[in-house]
Scaffold this motif. Structure first.
Motif: not given
Length: 166
Positions: A93-102, A136-144, A148-153
């Motif tokens: 859950r989460g909405i990424p925004r400009e400037g958030y870290s990957v 592509m497919g690499t799992n990353v975390m977004l700092e929202i 930290e929220v799970p995400a994928q490239i």
């Protein structure tokens, strides 16, 4: 869907607006434009593009004819490629925004340039510059918002106009 930007003398804008609505055109604000362009993977100047952006680090490198001679070609082609513009799809859950870290394994590997909740996909999506070489497919975390929220490239085009059912 097709969309248009119309430029006119400011004093003519109210009458033009009324006439377009009278003809059945529908209005679209910047928020709608932004979600539509993000779903299609379209860059926006000041976010994914700037005077310091090397187009060879983006998925739109096809627009540059590297084999042709043009002013700045050698500088652009020979510049070190340290980052790549990719799509990011939020898995939690989460909405990424400009400037958030990957992040990858606790280390910052990039930053979001644009992000939103995709009304079509019902998930958070973003465009981000990340270190070159992440697949592509690499799992990353977004700092929202401090979490930290799970995400994928993923590919930078989230919805293709030519996709089945589109």
């Amino acid at each position: 869907e097709d969309g248009f930007e119309i430029f006119c003398v400011p004093v003519d804008a109210p009458d033009l607006w009324d006439k377009l609505l009278e003809l059945g055109f529908e209005s679209c604000g910047l928020g709608a434009r932004d979600t539509l362009r993000l779903e299609a993977g379209f860059p926006l100047y000041g976010h994914e593009w700037s005077d310091s952006t090397n187009p060879l680090e983006t998925p739109l490198r096809w627009a540059v004819k590297e084999y042709k001679e043009f002013v700045g070609r050698d500088v652009m082609v020979n510049a070190p490629k340290t980052r790549a513009l990719v799509g990011i799809q939020v898995l939690g859950r989460g909405i990424p925004r400009e400037g958030y870290s990957v992040k990858l394994e606790g280390r910052v590997v990039g930053h979001c340039t644009s992000g939103t909740m995709s009304p079509s996909l019902k998930v958070g999506i973003a465009l981000a510059y990340v270190e070159i070489g992440l697949e592509m497919g690499t799992n990353v975390m977004l700092e929202i918002r401090g979490s930290e929220v799970p995400a994928q490239i993923v590919e930078a085009v989230f919805i293709s106009r030519n996709a089945p059912g589109q």
